[in-house]
Design an enzyme around this catalytic site. Structure first.
Site, short mmCIF file in Angstrom:
data_model
loop_
_atom_site.label_atom_id
_atom_site.label_comp_id
_atom_site.label_asym_id
_atom_site.label_seq_id
_atom_site.Cartn_x
_atom_site.Cartn_y
_atom_site.Cartn_z
N ILE A 96 0.82 -1.21 0.00
CA ILE A 96 0.00 0.00 0.00
C ILE A 96 0.85 1.27 0.00
O ILE A 96 0.44 2.29 -0.52
CB ILE A 96 -1.02 0.01 1.16
CG1 ILE A 96 -0.33 -0.04 2.49
CG2 ILE A 96 -2.02 -1.11 1.00
CD1 ILE A 96 -1.18 0.43 3.61
N GLY A 97 2.06 1.18 0.59
CA GLY A 97 2.96 2.34 0.57
C GLY A 97 3.29 2.76 -0.84
O GLY A 97 3.41 3.95 -1.14
N THR A 119 -8.13 -0.05 14.92
CA THR A 119 -8.51 1.18 14.25
C THR A 119 -7.29 1.65 13.46
O THR A 119 -6.18 1.69 13.98
CB THR A 119 -8.92 2.27 15.26
OG1 THR A 119 -10.09 1.82 15.95
CG2 THR A 119 -9.21 3.59 14.57
N LEU A 120 -7.51 2.01 12.20
CA LEU A 120 -6.42 2.38 11.30
C LEU A 120 -6.49 3.86 10.95
O LEU A 120 -7.52 4.34 10.47
CB LEU A 120 -6.51 1.57 10.01
CG LEU A 120 -6.59 0.07 10.18
CD1 LEU A 120 -6.95 -0.59 8.85
CD2 LEU A 120 -5.27 -0.46 10.71
N GLU A 121 -5.40 4.58 11.18
CA GLU A 121 -5.30 5.96 10.74
C GLU A 121 -4.79 5.92 9.30
O GLU A 121 -3.75 5.32 9.03
CB GLU A 121 -4.30 6.73 11.60
CG GLU A 121 -4.59 6.63 13.08
CD GLU A 121 -3.32 6.46 13.90
OE1 GLU A 121 -2.21 6.56 13.35
OE2 GLU A 121 -3.44 6.20 15.10
N TYR A 151 -3.21 -5.73 29.02
CA TYR A 151 -3.80 -4.42 28.71
C TYR A 151 -5.29 -4.41 29.03
O TYR A 151 -5.83 -3.41 29.48
CB TYR A 151 -3.57 -4.10 27.23
CG TYR A 151 -3.98 -2.72 26.83
CD1 TYR A 151 -3.15 -1.64 27.08
CD2 TYR A 151 -5.19 -2.49 26.18
CE1 TYR A 151 -3.51 -0.35 26.69
CE2 TYR A 151 -5.55 -1.22 25.79
CZ TYR A 151 -4.71 -0.16 26.05
OH TYR A 151 -5.07 1.12 25.67
#
Length: 174
Positions: A96-97, A119-121, A151
């Protein structure tokens, strides 16, 4: 220390790592190739760290969705991952880069005990079409040294994430 394909496979068999859904052919030499989920949140307004930010949530259609530069997108992984033994690190990859997509640059660490769909930024350099369930990056698993603390048992603000989660910094600032 990073786990190899064989070590990830053994940890999956023993239950020390959970990837759901799991597809064996997505294991690479030192990682698992994760996929983009089917939803995207789009932010078109000014962002304010002291307030919950409004967004539009969209379903990515089978024909894809064009992401535009200058906008913030939050997506979600198709896979849910969990390990009470290993820390996790998620990133995009060259796949994807090479399309000018930056994904999850600011928060790649999943602590021991993290049990989430990530969650993806997402930001893009040029307009680019993305598709639901396309390969979007890699997740690696790291050996944690010292006493393990889950966690999920710490009780911090992101332990109950069940999908795309916006920044909750406003909870600390209010």
């Amino acid at each position: 220390m990073i786990l190899t394909r064989k070590a990830i496979g053994k940890a999956l068999e023993s239950g020390d790592i959970v990837i759901d859904p799991f597809e064996p052919d997505r294991l690479s030499p030192n990682a698992y190739d994760w996929r983009l989920g089917t939803k995207m949140r789009v932010f078109d307004t000014e962002l304010d760290a002291a307030r919950s930010t409004p967004y539009t949530e969209l379903v990515i259609p089978p024909e894809g969705m064009v992401l535009e530069p200058g906008r913030l997108y939050l997506g979600v992984t198709h896979e849910r991952t969990h390990s009470e033994r290993y820390a996790q690190m998620i990133n995009g990859d060259h796949t994807i880069g090479g399309l000018g997509i930056w994904v999850h640059v600011s928060a790649p660490l999943g602590h021991v005990g993290h049990a989430i769909n990530w969650t993806l930024e997402i930001r893009v350099a040029r307009p680019v079409r993305v598709y639901p369930l396309m390969t979007f990056g890699k997740i690696i698993f790291l050996v944690a040294h010292g006493s393990l603390a889950s966690y999920q048992r710490v009780g911090v603000k992101y332990t109950s994430t069940a999908g795309i989660d916006i920044s909750r910094l406003y909870e600390e600032l209010s």
